[in-house]
Design a protein around this motif. Structure first.
Motif, PDB file in Angstrom:
ATOM      1  N   HIS A 120       3.051  -3.265  -9.038  1.00 60.03           N
ATOM      2  CA  HIS A 120       1.814  -3.028  -8.387  1.00 60.03           C
ATOM      3  C   HIS A 120       0.997  -4.476  -8.541  1.00 60.03           C
ATOM      4  O   HIS A 120       0.840  -5.062  -7.216  1.00 60.03           O
ATOM      5  CB  HIS A 120       0.975  -1.979  -8.981  1.00 60.03           C
ATOM      6  N   PHE A 178      -1.069   1.434  -3.067  1.00 62.62           N
ATOM      7  CA  PHE A 178      -1.213   2.411  -3.952  1.00 62.62           C
ATOM      8  C   PHE A 178       0.196   2.520  -4.860  1.00 62.62           C
ATOM      9  O   PHE A 178       1.214   2.379  -4.281  1.00 62.62           O
ATOM     10  CB  PHE A 178      -1.909   3.611  -3.320  1.00 62.62           C
ATOM     11  N   ARG A 179      -0.334   2.952  -6.079  1.00 61.50           N
ATOM     12  CA  ARG A 179       0.860   3.334  -7.223  1.00 61.50           C
ATOM     13  C   ARG A 179       1.528   4.725  -6.932  1.00 61.50           C
ATOM     14  O   ARG A 179       0.765   5.532  -6.773  1.00 61.50           O
ATOM     15  CB  ARG A 179       0.400   3.224  -8.669  1.00 61.50           C
ATOM     16  N   GLN A 180       2.712   4.688  -7.095  1.00 63.95           N
ATOM     17  CA  GLN A 180       3.348   6.056  -6.880  1.00 63.95           C
ATOM     18  C   GLN A 180       3.432   6.583  -8.525  1.00 63.95           C
ATOM     19  O   GLN A 180       3.069   5.834  -9.438  1.00 63.95           O
ATOM     20  CB  GLN A 180       4.886   6.002  -6.580  1.00 63.95           C
ATOM     21  N   ALA A 202       1.456  10.878  -3.804  1.00 66.27           N
ATOM     22  CA  ALA A 202       0.754   9.775  -4.118  1.00 66.27           C
ATOM     23  C   ALA A 202      -0.140   9.351  -2.902  1.00 66.27           C
ATOM     24  O   ALA A 202      -1.291   8.784  -3.146  1.00 66.27           O
ATOM     25  CB  ALA A 202       1.598   8.502  -4.493  1.00 66.27           C
ATOM     26  N   ARG A 213      -2.982  11.644  -3.796  1.00 72.12           N
ATOM     27  CA  ARG A 213      -3.819  11.360  -4.896  1.00 72.12           C
ATOM     28  C   ARG A 213      -4.745   9.992  -4.732  1.00 72.12           C
ATOM     29  O   ARG A 213      -5.590   9.983  -5.242  1.00 72.12           O
ATOM     30  CB  ARG A 213      -2.973  11.306  -6.100  1.00 72.12           C
ATOM     31  N   SER A 214      -4.039   9.144  -4.222  1.00 70.63           N
ATOM     32  CA  SER A 214      -4.571   7.835  -4.204  1.00 70.63           C
ATOM     33  C   SER A 214      -5.888   7.803  -2.972  1.00 70.63           C
ATOM     34  O   SER A 214      -6.328   6.702  -3.138  1.00 70.63           O
ATOM     35  CB  SER A 214      -3.607   6.777  -3.638  1.00 70.63           C
TER      36      SER A 214
END
Ligand code: UTP
Length: 476
Positions: free
Chosen positions: A162, A185-187, A220, A223-224
């Protein structure tokens, strides 16, 4: 000091060994280990151990009622030319209305390529050695100009890459894109377990965690906050592609149009398999649902079966990991609920870990299992899924391996072949061998032309026409 409830929950789940070295760790390392542990859904691990690891766990897939999935063939293969033309117009309209965003999954580990750094920072183009990220950025920029609406671009990263990914974009001034429209955004991550379902430590102070697969992108995205942002921006069509494929027409109006006109929640591109055993997923139907079955799960006799009506492979449609997703569908998948969840797949791997004394162990054979979700497993849940045919040479040449098949060399050659085709289609004379490859490197910047149409428009306007020779680089 009272024991942390988190540690207690691990003990209750039979995973207390994760904290075997906890008391020896410095406070910062203890915090790190607790943070890793807090990401883990112990009930999920328990369930996966029961279903995917247990002796006698169902292996292989159910083939009852399996059939090849229908798809829209291209006009030159008997497809409905007016319908293809209408799709293009519908897609252009959606693009002009700002309904479409690009989405790249870039959270993979890229082990096969063996490149140190986010895969998107790997140089791929024949002359300028542009990176994968730059190629996509310029295509997205150019499509925004063409349709009069700058596009948003969502990029899924992993914990491991990231920061490096963001830094790369900053260093390159976002390749000319508006940085307010590029969203990283991160998984999620999943722990690796041993063959008995015990969570593996990577070191005394860290759990062996790895990305949860490209299917993790659905949760993700939710959520992100990416889905909320899309809703705010009026985006409901997400064009999904993978970071390793610079040929992809990430913004393809015709594909968008088929998706829109079909009222589809998830659409996919297929190519005819190059040969029976090609290692791609197969588009199938079963019980009225569309699904992708991986080559490793489809018996050889199915892979090789010939359709007597056409003389071609019966399971012809190969998946090339290009999809369009409806954002409401993503939200529904992410929310889950009764029977609505992507399944996890098991991959047996060599996972560096520590022994009972805490010494590092580098296994020489698989010692554990990683769990991953695949995005194509969302297809059975989608309403009205649409599959369209594409030409492989227009959309697919991934960089997977350091050498051989799907390597930087094959990808470079495929890019040159594409530029040669575009030039020839517009009347230029270019030397090329029987495979369409020029004897030298040329390159077309996406800012000049990023698909057949945009290239043709730019080429028409170009005066005088350049000499086509080694090192030719066309850019806006
Ligand atoms: P691959 O299946 O090629 O996996 O990913 P990989 O991890 O990149 O490479 P290997 O197998 O270790 O060599 C296909 C696409 O899915 C993304 C990758 O970044 C690539 O764009 N991906 C894969 C994720 O975003 N997250 C994952 O957890 C796995």
């Amino acid at each position: 000091m009272a024991k942390s409830p988190l540690i207690e929950s691990f003990e209750r789940a039979g995973q207390g060994h994760v904290f075997a070295f906890f008391d020896q760790l410095a406070p910062a390392d203890q915090q790190r280990l607790l943070a890793d542990a807090a990401e883990i859904d112990l009930a999920e691990i328990e369930q996966l151990t029961r279903t995917l690891l247990a002796k006698g766990a169902a292996t292989g897939i159910n083939l009852d009622g399996l059939a090849p999935a229908p798809y829209e063939p291209r006009p030159e293969h008997g497809g409905d030319a007016p319908a293809w033309a209408s799709a293009k117009i519908a897609g252009e309209t959606a693009l002009r209305a700002g309904r479409v965003a690009a989405f790249t999954v870039a959270g993979g580990q890229g082990t096969r390529l063996g490149y140190d750094g986010p895969k998107g920072t790997y140089p791929v183009t024949p002359v300028k050695k542009k990176t994968l990220f730059q190629v996509f950025a310029e295509k997205i920029l150019a499509a925004g100009v063409r349709y009069g609406k700058p596009l948003h671009w969502f990029i899924m990263t992993s914990h491991a890459n990231h920061a490096a990914t963001e830094a790369f974009f900053t260093e390159h001034a976002f390749f000319g894109l508006d940085r307010g429209r590029v969203h990283f955004f991160r998984q999620g991550r999943m722990p690796a377990v041993d063959l008995n379902g015990k969570i593996l430590l990577e070191t005394k102070a860290s759990i062996a965690m790895s990305p949860d697969g490209h299917g993790g992108s659905l949760r993700a995205l939710d959520r992100s906050g990416a889905l909320d942002l899309m809703a705010k921006e009026g985006i409901d069509i997400l064009s999904y592609f993978q970071v390793d494929n610079p040929l992809v027409r990430g913004i393809d109006p015709t594909f968008v149009g088929w998706h829109v006109l079909g009222g589809s929640e998830m659409s996919s591109k297929m190519v005819a398999k190059a040969y029976a055993g090609e290692k791609v997923g197969h588009f199938c139907t079963q019980n009225g649902q569309t699904l992708v079955i991986e080559y490793s799960d489809l018996p050889k006799e199915y892979q090789e079966e010939i359709d007597p009506a056409t003389g071609k492979l019966r399971y012809l449609a190969g998946s090339i990991a290009i999809h369009i997703l409806d954002t409401h569908f993503i939200r529904r998948m992410a929310a889950g609920g009764e029977g609505v969840a992507l399944p996890f797949h098991r991959a047996d791997k060599k996972i560096p870990t520590v022994d009972a004394a805490g010494n590092p162990v580098k296994p020489d054979k698989p010692n554990g299992v990683k769990f991953e979700m695949f995005v194509f497993d969302a297809l059975p849940f989608a309403k009205n899924p649409v599959i369209i045919e594409t030409r492989r040479e227009d959309d697919f040449s991934p960089v997977k391996n350091a050498e051989g098949l799907d390597s930087p060399k094959t990808c470079r050659d495929d890019q040159i072949r594409q530029f040669v085709r575009w030039l020839k289609a517009n009347g230029a004379s270019v030397p090329a061998d029987a495979t369409g490859l020029a004897p030298f490197a040329i390159e077309v910047s996406p800012t000049f032309g990023y698909d057949e149409d945009s290239f043709a428009d730019a080429w028409k306007k170009l005066s005088p026409k350049p000499e086509i020779k080694d090192g030719l680089y066309l850019s806006a």
